[in-house]
Design a protein around this motif. Structure first.
Motif, PDB file in Angstrom:
ATOM      1  N   THR A 264      -0.035  -2.270  22.917  1.00 40.30           N
ATOM      2  CA  THR A 264       0.326  -2.670  21.452  1.00 40.30           C
ATOM      3  C   THR A 264      -0.512  -1.500  20.839  1.00 40.30           C
TER       4      THR A 264
ATOM      5  N   GLU B  24      10.458 -10.094  15.192  1.00 42.25           N
ATOM      6  CA  GLU B  24      11.103  -8.970  14.675  1.00 42.25           C
ATOM      7  C   GLU B  24      10.560  -7.530  15.072  1.00 42.25           C
ATOM      8  N   ALA B  25      10.079  -7.560  16.196  1.00 44.66           N
ATOM      9  CA  ALA B  25       9.623  -6.168  16.819  1.00 44.66           C
ATOM     10  C   ALA B  25      10.906  -5.325  16.911  1.00 44.66           C
TER      11      ALA B  25
ATOM     12  N   ASP C  20       1.126 -14.997  21.083  1.00 51.40           N
ATOM     13  CA  ASP C  20       0.024 -14.157  21.234  1.00 51.40           C
ATOM     14  C   ASP C  20      -0.742 -14.006  22.386  1.00 51.40           C
TER      15      ASP C  20
ATOM     16  N   GLY D 204       7.067  -2.664  20.685  1.00 48.58           N
ATOM     17  CA  GLY D 204       6.914  -1.704  19.266  1.00 48.58           C
ATOM     18  C   GLY D 204       7.605  -0.539  19.654  1.00 48.58           C
TER      19      GLY D 204
ATOM     20  N   LEU E 170       7.679 -14.936  23.775  1.00 53.60           N
ATOM     21  CA  LEU E 170       7.221 -14.731  22.494  1.00 53.60           C
ATOM     22  C   LEU E 170       5.791 -15.546  22.312  1.00 53.60           C
TER      23      LEU E 170
ATOM     24  N   GLU F  98       5.700 -10.368  23.357  1.00 49.82           N
ATOM     25  CA  GLU F  98       5.458  -9.869  22.354  1.00 49.82           C
ATOM     26  C   GLU F  98       5.023 -11.131  21.387  1.00 49.82           C
ATOM     27  N   GLN F  99       4.321 -10.491  20.078  1.00 49.16           N
ATOM     28  CA  GLN F  99       3.913 -11.718  19.265  1.00 49.16           C
ATOM     29  C   GLN F  99       5.055 -11.859  18.145  1.00 49.16           C
ATOM     30  N   ASP F 100       5.639 -10.432  17.669  1.00 48.03           N
ATOM     31  CA  ASP F 100       6.544 -10.533  16.611  1.00 48.03           C
ATOM     32  C   ASP F 100       7.909 -10.594  16.811  1.00 48.03           C
TER      33      ASP F 100
END
Length: 623
Positions: free
Chosen positions: A437, A397-398, A415, A372, A413, A393-395
């Motif tokens: 996070t 589109e971060a 969780d 982020g 990528l 990273e989970q998102d």
């Protein structure tokens, strides 16, 4: 000082100005924040001079002109605008500049380009409105900072060198490292210089924690060489650069773009291709040995048979016919191999253009959890230091995903709480985990999962709540006593930089030494009789200030803010190994370490009267 904001950073900054710099502060918060029990900030009394420094709160829905006037911005020395919305800070800054042209502004903005333009605009407005403003005051009149940018160096230093006592000067990370008292005749490396003598000795194992608990002895700040030699085994605080002690990047750099041949084609595909080539060589050699063809012609015939473009050897000898059939069989095996190689290469290049996977042999790296706002800045600093990184990273589109793609940094990528994600990041061979996070629970869960995979892993996790962070630290320290665990708050790390900017851009940072504070500042020698015309040794006043470095850049090309990161391609212009006999000239700019009283004396400032309020002072141009 006036501080306006809508999150925890405003409270942290107000406390920093009160406790470290001994300033009176008016804190403007939204009504829902100001009325809560967490917003109670009490007055503090300085044990040194008995003066009271307070934080007074006021509620305002937004920093409009009327609210700024009620806070006394028209008579304040400095204003900090710390709202999470860049547009809110921009509008308030323009209004504050109209109300007080000489006001020192510190603005929080994540958009770097917009912040740079805003800084130039507000500086020009101050220059036009205040014709007699000198260059030093103009340089410090507007400072645009990002909490992500200011917290990133300390987070990086925590992962690399296990410290958060960090000062950034001209892009160089410096840390105040505590050294225990030497045992025997071995003398530790003094670093760049000795900043302080601690209260701890060889007979006091609790060290500074014991002194905080009620001891009467205080640390000696900026001691001279004689005091260091006669310190009787006391621990020291030395200034040193932050360096990575682990392995660097592997020969195949993770940051370069494109993909090496070994990642385009798998090992199985390469072995199959090698088998085909060996079979062709055997067939060509056999053809040359059993027929009358020369080696070149034999290889040519073999390739024609391999690709099925040669005429059938109906009139040839039995040997030639058998070799042609064998070449055809090898050609049949080559066709699916070519198709598989093309598909594999296509998929690999597509993946390489998007996100890289962690190489199988990677070790000694740092696993960065979260891309982020904070994680993206930390990733940039880690890559500037040439540290191998694997991001989780989970998102997809971060904010930091495009940055990781451009830098060629491997990204997993998924969780982090699910099985296999940390394994994919090669956590069992990593040096450290940075859990950054925005969720405290996610960071804690990732830390516990990582510790199950590698018990001695060094961990730095982002936690906002102080009580929760204390409980987590104690529990993890008890469970894994040999592993290093550090919890960091972005607001705690960013507040000193914002506070330094409020005191003037010459302040590079502050480092706590037990119950005292050392300030690091960049000053022009001109106008300071304690420095001008003196040698480095003569300018040193034990217990007050010490010259650490000299800015060797051309005066016309100097960056006004040494605490900022240099632009790409710029080299540090600070000379740290100064000869004691070097004479300081008026146009020199030096970096000094000073106590609060020492810096106030250098700047010609007198301690405030205990009854003075922030609204009764005029803004100072000393910074």
């Amino acid at each position: 000082m006036v501080v306006c904001g809508d999150d925890g950073l405003a409270r942290r900054l107000a406390a920093e100005l009160r406790d470290v710099y001994r300033q009176d502060v008016i804190l403007m918060l939204p009504a829902e924040e100001a009325n809560g029990p967490a917003a109670e900030l009490h007055d503090t009394r300085s044990p040194a001079d008995g003066s009271v420094r307070s934080v007074r709160e006021m509620a305002a829905p937004a920093p409009h002109q009327e609210a700024l006037l009620r806070a006394g911005v028209d008579r304040a020395a400095a204003l900090a605008l710390l709202y999470e919305d860049d547009e809110t800070n921009l509008r308030a800054a323009l209004a504050a500049r109209r109300l007080n042209p000489g006001l020192r502004l510190v603005i929080r903005m994540y958009n770097r380009k917009l912040g740079h333009h805003l800084e130039e605009l507000l500086d020009q407005a101050a220059l036009i409105t205040v014709p007699g403003m000198d260059r030093a005051a103009l340089d410090a009149s507007t400072t645009v900072l990002s909490d992500a940018d200011t917290a990133a160096p300390a987070l990086v230093a925590t992962a690399i060198a296990d410290t958060n006592k960090v000062v950034q000067a001209d892009g160089l990370l410096l840390r105040a490292a505590e050294r225990p008292a030497p045992n025997g005749g071995h003398e530790p490396d003094p670093g760049l210089c000795t900043l302080a003598l601690l209260t701890s000795t060889t007979t006091d194992p609790v060290g500074s924690e014991g002194s905080e608990a009620g001891g009467t002895q205080a640390p000696d700040l900026l001691p001279d060489d004689r005091a260091v030699e006669n310190s009787s085994g006391r621990g020291t605080v030395v200034l040193e650069t932050v360096r990575r002690t682990g392995p660097g990047l592997p020969p195949r750099r993770l940051a370069r773009r494109g993909a090496p041949l070994g990642e385009v084609f798998s090992a199985r595909l390469r072995w199959s291709l090698a088998g085909i080539v060996a079979a062709v060589l055997v067939l060509a050699t056999t053809t040359a040995a059993l027929t009358d063809a020369d080696p070149v012609h034999a290889a040519y015939l073999t390739l024609l048979d391999l690709f099925s473009i040669n005429d059938p050897a109906l009139d040839g000898s039995p040997t030639r016919q058998i070799l042609q059939l064998l070449s055809g069989l090898v050609g049949l095996a080559l066709l699916p191999l070519l198709v598989a190689g093309a598909l594999e290469a296509l998929g690999t290049f597509r993946t390489t253009g998007a996100l890289r996977r962690p190489p199988r042999g990677l070790s000694g790296h740092i696993v960065l959890l979260g891309l982020g706002k904070i994680g993206a800045r930390v990733l940039t600093r880690l890559r500037e230091l040439d540290v191998p990184v694997v991001c989780v990273e989970q998102d997809p589109e971060a904010r930091g995903i495009p940055l990781a793609r451009d830098l060629g940094v491997p990204v997993v990528l998924g969780d982090v709480t699910e099985d296999g994600v940390l394994d994919a990041a090669r956590i069992h061979r990593a040096d450290a985990l940075l859990a950054l996070t925005s969720s405290d629970t996610t960071n804690l869960e990732a830390t516990l999962a990582a510790r199950n995979l590698k018990g001695d892993l060094r961990v730095a996790l982002r936690l906002y709540d102080d009580d929760f962070a204390t409980a987590v630290h104690r529990t993890l320290r008890s469970t894994h006593p040999r592993a290093i665990t550090r919890s960091r708050s972005v607001t705690h790390l960013a507040a000193p930089a914002f506070a330094g900017a409020m005191m003037g851009r010459h302040i590079l940072g502050a480092v706590s030494v037990e119950r005292k504070v050392l300030l690091f500042a960049a000053l022009l020698v001109a106008g300071h009789p304690q420095l001008e015309g003196r040698t480095v040794a003569e300018a040193f006043r034990p217990g007050a200030w010490r010259v650490l470095a000299l800015d060797v850049a051309d005066p016309a090309a100097r960056r006004p803010d040494l605490a900022s990161t240099p632009h790409t391609g710029d080299q540090p212009q600070l000379l740290w190994d100064l000869h004691p006999g070097h004479i300081l000239h008026p146009d020199d700019r030096v970096v000094i370490a000073a106590t609060r009283r020492g810096l106030a004396e250098l700047l010609g400032r007198q301690p405030l009267d205990p009854g003075t309020t922030p609204t009764s002072r005029r803004p100072s141009n000393a910074g």
